[in-house]
Design a protein around this motif. Structure first.
Motif, PDB file in Angstrom:
ATOM      1  N   LEU A  34     -15.605 -21.453  -7.573  1.00 50.04           N
ATOM      2  CA  LEU A  34     -15.447 -20.033  -7.287  1.00 50.04           C
ATOM      3  C   LEU A  34     -16.231 -19.220  -8.308  1.00 50.04           C
ATOM      4  O   LEU A  34     -16.161 -19.498  -9.518  1.00 50.04           O
ATOM      5  CB  LEU A  34     -13.964 -19.654  -7.340  1.00 50.04           C
ATOM      6  CG  LEU A  34     -13.078 -20.313  -6.273  1.00 50.04           C
ATOM      7  CD1 LEU A  34     -11.615 -19.954  -6.508  1.00 50.04           C
ATOM      8  CD2 LEU A  34     -13.520 -19.884  -4.878  1.00 50.04           C
ATOM      9  N   ASN A  71      -7.817 -16.979  -7.233  1.00 55.77           N
ATOM     10  CA  ASN A  71      -8.584 -17.046  -5.992  1.00 55.77           C
ATOM     11  C   ASN A  71      -9.430 -15.813  -5.696  1.00 55.77           C
ATOM     12  O   ASN A  71     -10.080 -15.778  -4.649  1.00 55.77           O
ATOM     13  CB  ASN A  71      -7.622 -17.272  -4.821  1.00 55.77           C
ATOM     14  CG  ASN A  71      -6.952 -18.636  -4.898  1.00 55.77           C
ATOM     15  OD1 ASN A  71      -7.620 -19.666  -4.883  1.00 55.77           O
ATOM     16  ND2 ASN A  71      -5.623 -18.638  -4.999  1.00 55.77           N
ATOM     17  N   ARG A  86     -10.601 -22.768 -10.439  1.00 55.80           N
ATOM     18  CA  ARG A  86     -11.852 -22.112 -10.046  1.00 55.80           C
ATOM     19  C   ARG A  86     -13.045 -23.048 -10.221  1.00 55.80           C
ATOM     20  O   ARG A  86     -13.999 -23.006  -9.439  1.00 55.80           O
ATOM     21  CB  ARG A  86     -12.041 -20.826 -10.848  1.00 55.80           C
ATOM     22  CG  ARG A  86     -10.945 -19.786 -10.612  1.00 55.80           C
ATOM     23  CD  ARG A  86     -11.278 -18.456 -11.259  1.00 55.80           C
ATOM     24  NE  ARG A  86     -12.437 -17.817 -10.635  1.00 55.80           N
ATOM     25  CZ  ARG A  86     -12.376 -17.073  -9.532  1.00 55.80           C
ATOM     26  NH1 ARG A  86     -11.220 -16.849  -8.932  1.00 55.80           N
ATOM     27  NH2 ARG A  86     -13.487 -16.526  -9.036  1.00 55.80           N
TER      28      ARG A  86
END
Length: 419
Positions: free
Chosen positions: A163, A129, A158
């Protein structure tokens, strides 16, 4: 709200904390300002590739989003680009983590230990994260089921959440686990930047020879005088150099150099490689015994490239140099691999340079370390050009009298390797 007198200390603490979590270490000094925009290659195409990757990296660092993928072999500049992106993110007060895949897996394993400073769950959650993640050396890790599972969990998490993630891959994507490859090949969310083409020999045992020895073997450094002034030796060396230069200008057919150890065969074969690579043409230079050792090693579960892919690279590479053919152990498996290799390249008429210790004499020999099918193709004068070099061993010229050296040129024959 912090008091104005505390703003600078708080800012300094934040920067220190971000730097510590980034895991950059010595790479903290690598920034876009310290990088050359053209990289370290003199090849025009490679410079252009690096410039495009550099531009993509600077834009990404200002606004990290989705995934950015750098592809290229060792030394192409991937790690420095990753470090520059992370350092720029830290300057903008964005939390970012840099870590190589082998180190990441080691840290995850060590987190299971009772005395670990950080629990496994904490470390795993942090990697999954972190606002910006830079993963280096993907593809260089041991491909165990556990390692594949952890990487898949991290990258799937991800990827599904888009992300920001920057990844450096040091091998062709087709060598990666299928689940990883599918994610990385998604051009909708993953931007690809190829810094340098992959050599077929990227993980071969000849990489050290290529980097340390091969650059010294050029046509300019080749001595055609034969050391002792013998006319026959000089003529054969001049003829061999002329043939090598012609092949380098226009690679066609097979070119075979024969002669005693140290007569210059390998030097000319390497000079051909250097000449072609100056024009951006990638040519594998393979010592035959090492090639066979490498092919055997690809059967190991820990191999970074499967056997089929490794052998296919050798079979189909547009131009190939095989050094010291016949110097291998004559096992049934070795004979079979050489048969497949030589038959394929002969039928496809793929340009090939070969060096052989000894001279071509008589008919095919059952004592040869080469199968008869290979010996037959080596004698196909419609495709093959034979260049015998009758000069003596250059390394021993200072120890041999001229008369002895001249005599050795006239009488030398290889008792073990006659093809």
């Amino acid at each position: 709200m912090p008091c104005s007198c505390q703003e600078q200390p708080l800012e300094s603490q934040l920067h220190t904390r971000l730097r510590r979590f980034s895991n950059l270490g010595p790479l903290s000094e690598i920034t876009f300002a310290t990088l050359g925009i053209s990289g370290n290659s003199t090849d025009t195409q490679r410079q252009q590739n690096y410039q495009e990757a550099y531009q993509a990296a600077t834009e990404y660092a200002e606004n990290p989003h989705e995934w950015l993928l750098f592809l290229g072999p060792i030394g192409s500049g991937k790690t420095h680009l990753l470090a520059s992106i992370v350092n720029r993110c830290l300057e903008l007060r964005t939390s970012a983590l840099y870590i190589s895949i082998p180190d990441l897996l080691d840290h995850l394993r060590s987190a299971y230990a009772p005395g670990s400073d950080v629990t496994y769950d904490e470390l795993f959650d942090h990697v999954r994260n972190v606002p910006v993640l830079a993963l280096d050396d993907l593809g260089t890790h041991s491909s165990t089921p556990w390692a594949q599972e952890k990487l898949n969990q991290i990258l799937n998490h991800r990827f599904n959440r888009l992300l920001p993630t920057v990844i450096a891959v040091g091998s062709p994507l087709n060598r990666l686990d299928e689940q990883l490859r599918i994610r990385l090949e998604d051009r909708t969310n993953v931007q690809h930047k190829v810094l340098r083409e992959f050599l077929p020999s990227i993980n071969w045992r000849l990489d050290r020879y290529r980097s340390e020895v091969l650059p010294q073997k050029t046509f300019a450094r080749f001595n055609t005088r034969g050391g002792n002034g013998n006319k026959r030796a000089r003529e054969s060396l001049e003829s061999a150099q002329s043939a090598a230069q012609s092949f380098a200008r226009e690679p066609t057919g097979w070119l075979i150099f024969t002669g005693t150890t140290g007569c210059g065969k390998t030097h000319l074969a390497a000079a051909i490689v250097n000449e072609l690579e100056q024009r951006g043409i990638v040519v594998p230079f393979l010592l035959v015994p090492d090639l066979l050792d490498y092919l055997r090693s690809t059967f190991s579960p820990q191999s970074l490239i499967p056997y089929d892919q490794a052998f296919e690279n050798v079979l189909t590479t547009p131009i190939l140099v095989l050094d010291d053919l016949g110097a291998h152990n004559s096992t049934r498996w070795a004979m079979e691999k050489l048969h497949q290799l030589m038959v394929h390249r002969h039928e496809a008429k793929l340009p090939t340079v070969i060096t052989i210790h000894g001279f071509l004499e008589g008919e095919a020999s059952s004592d040869s370390p080469l199968p008869e099918s290979v010996q037959s193709r080596l004698r196909d004068l419609s495709l093959v050009t034979w260049i015998p070099i009758v000069a003596p061993d250059f390394r021993n010229l200072e120890q041999l009298p001229q008369t002895e050296t001249s005599q050795s040129q006239r009488t030398y024959r290889s008792p073990r390797r006659q093809f």
